[in-house]
Structures are given as C-alpha cells and as structure tokens.
Design a protein around this motif. Structure first.
Motif, PDB file in Angstrom:
ATOM      1  N   ASP A   7      33.739  43.471 -75.975  1.00 20.11           N
ATOM      2  CA  ASP A   7      33.797  44.915 -76.230  1.00 20.11           C
ATOM      3  C   ASP A   7      32.501  45.424 -76.849  1.00 20.11           C
ATOM      4  OD1 ASP A   7      34.029  43.839 -78.739  1.00 20.11           O
ATOM      5  OD2 ASP A   7      36.007  44.678 -79.165  1.00 20.11           O
TER       6      ASP A   7
ATOM      7  N   MET B 263      29.035  46.569 -75.957  1.00 22.02           N
ATOM      8  CA  MET B 263      28.486  47.007 -74.665  1.00 22.02           C
ATOM      9  C   MET B 263      27.180  46.305 -74.333  1.00 22.02           C
ATOM     10  SD  MET B 263      27.162  50.875 -75.438  1.00 22.02           S
ATOM     11  CE  MET B 263      25.891  51.238 -76.653  1.00 22.02           C
TER      12      MET B 263
ATOM     13  N   GLU C 180      32.628  48.574 -70.388  1.00 25.15           N
ATOM     14  CA  GLU C 180      31.848  49.574 -71.107  1.00 25.15           C
ATOM     15  C   GLU C 180      30.846  50.220 -70.150  1.00 25.15           C
ATOM     16  OE1 GLU C 180      32.532  50.162 -74.296  1.00 25.15           O
ATOM     17  OE2 GLU C 180      34.028  48.542 -74.326  1.00 25.15           O
ATOM     18  N   HIS C 181      30.349  51.396 -70.545  1.00 26.03           N
ATOM     19  CA  HIS C 181      29.449  52.123 -69.631  1.00 26.03           C
ATOM     20  C   HIS C 181      28.263  51.257 -69.224  1.00 26.03           C
ATOM     21  CE1 HIS C 181      27.164  55.370 -67.802  1.00 26.03           C
ATOM     22  NE2 HIS C 181      26.120  54.969 -68.523  1.00 26.03           N
TER      23      HIS C 181
END
Length: 274
Positions: A207, A209, A239-240
């Motif tokens: 988690d 990124m 994540e982006h």
C-alpha cells in the motif's frame, strides 16, 4: 580501488583538470562524512581535486564542494543514512552521484535525482561508474542516460548481490513501516534477480505507492511474462503510481499475453484507464 585505466581515460579526455587535493582537504571531507573516505575516492582526490564542468554529464566536486553537498543533502532529508551519503559528483543542476560510504552497500554507487531522490544503488563500484560516465561523455549522453548495473537483469548471476538482496528483503519484512524498512525495500528491488521473483511479486500488493510502483517497474524491466496477470491486477486496483507503471510494464513485456491484458484493461476500465 579505482584502476589505472579509468584515471588514464580521465586524463586523456581532458576531464581531470586540477592538481591533487591536499591531505588537509581530503581529511576535512572525511570528517564531514563521519567515516573514512572510500578507498577509490581517496585515490581519485590524490590524483586530481576536481574535473571539468563542461565535458560531460557529471563532474567530480572538490573536497570542499562535496562536503557542502553532503551537509545540504542531509539537511534536505534525502533517504540515506548520514554515514552512507558520500556524494562526490554533480551535474550543477542539483543532481548528484555518490558512493555508499558505509553499511551493507558500501562501495556501490548511487545517484540522486533532485525531483525524486531514491536510496537505490546504480553501479557495483566506482570503476563501473566511471566506465559508464566516460562512455556517456564520449557519446554526448545526459546524466540520466548512463548505463547502470542496477536494476539487474533477471538472469544476472552475482552471488553477492543475491545474498544482500535477500537480507534487505528480510529487513523490510521485519520493519515494513519504518524508514529503514522502506529504504531496504527499494534497495532490495534494485538488487533483485529472478531468484527474488516471489519477493518482488509480493510487493505488488504494497500500500506504499512508491514501493508498489518500483516493484512493477522491476518486473517490466525484466520483461517478466509470468507476472502479467499480477501486473494487470495492479492496473485495476493498485495505487495511482502502480497503475501507471503497470501499463508501461505490460507494454515493455510486449508478449501476446501482455498485449491481451492491455486490450482487456482498456475495455474494462474505460475512462479510468490511465
């Protein structure tokens, strides 16, 4: 220690343009660093104090400049331990290269991009770094275009890197939420080969990124087809940074399975497809 071949190339190319550094200047730099200078760096400074600023992508800083850069980068908060941060070269645009001066990575060479500083190693040694730097100077390449030893190829067989990579992955799993653990994750990924596949793939679920993104990038660098489904899942739900990196990685892999995954993701995600 840096070999005569690299020093000879520096002098032949007109890059080593100054007299040797004084013993007091070298000792002053070591005092700021807080540990003995890496032997190759001491050998370079004993040969010449600085290098020409207009003949290539990076130049050797004088000992006083290097001391100022080390102090400034520590104050800025780059993700390095203070005694690791042996920063000796610059492009004069706030980008640097240096040598891990202590710790498990001692002797390996890193670079610092002012936009995204990372604690990863890039070269196995000062000798390897100088070969890449001089080749880049001869070819007119920029500092970011230098050939690097890390990240490794999946088939690269270097037992020392394999062993260190395993230790760093273990450190990350012991302390995943600490700065030390997160730094270890980035360093382990750079040192990874196919023997670390399970570790790399597991970090696709991070988690964080930046860690997720770097794990995806490593698998793309390897063109690792067995990870296509896992990378596609990052594009769907990650994540982006990981999603963007995942699309690029699938394009790098370029296999029929990767191409099919890209088509499917484009249809499935529609406007949210990055």
């Amino acid at each position: 220690m840096i070999v005569h071949l690299q020093l000879a190339r520096l002098h032949a190319g007109g890059y080593a343009t100054a007299a040797p550094a004084t013993a007091d200047d070298i000792d002053g730099l070591a005092h700021v660093l807080g540990v003995p200078l890496p032997p190759a760096i001491r050998a370079i400074y004993e040969d010449h104090e600085a290098e020409a600023s207009d003949l290539g992508p990076l130049r050797l800083m004088s000992p006083s400049e290097a001391a100022e850069a080390i102090t400034a980068l520590r104050d800025f908060g780059v993700p390095f331990d203070d005694h690791e941060l042996g920063t000796f070269w610059t492009d004069d645009n706030s980008n640097y290269a240096g040598v891990f001066a202590s710790g498990d990575l001692a002797g390996r060479v890193f670079r610092i991009d002012h936009e995204e500083p990372s604690p990863e190693p890039c070269w196995r040694s000062v000798e390897s770094f100088y070969d890449a730097l001089l080749d880049a100077r001869d070819s007119g390449l920029g500092w970011w275009d230098l050939a690097t030893d890390y990240p490794r190829e999946p088939t690269d067989q270097t037992p020392e890197d394999d062993a260190l990579g395993h230790r760093l992955f273990a450190l990350y799993h012991e302390r995943p939420d600490s700065p030390i653990g997160q730094r270890a994750a980035h360093q382990a990924l750079a040192l990874s080969s196919a023997t670390h596949e399970a570790h790399v793939v597991s970090l696709l679920g991070s988690d964080d990124m930046w860690i997720q993104e770097r794990a995806v990038q490593i698998l793309g660098h390897w063109r690792w087809e067995p990870a296509v489904a896992s990378i596609a899942e990052v594009v769907r739900n990650g994540e982006h940074n990981g999603r963007t990196a995942g699309i690029h990685a699938l394009k790098q892999i370029g296999s029929p399975a990767a191409d099919a995954a890209l088509r499917s993701l484009s249809q499935e995600l529609g406007d949210s497809y990055v």
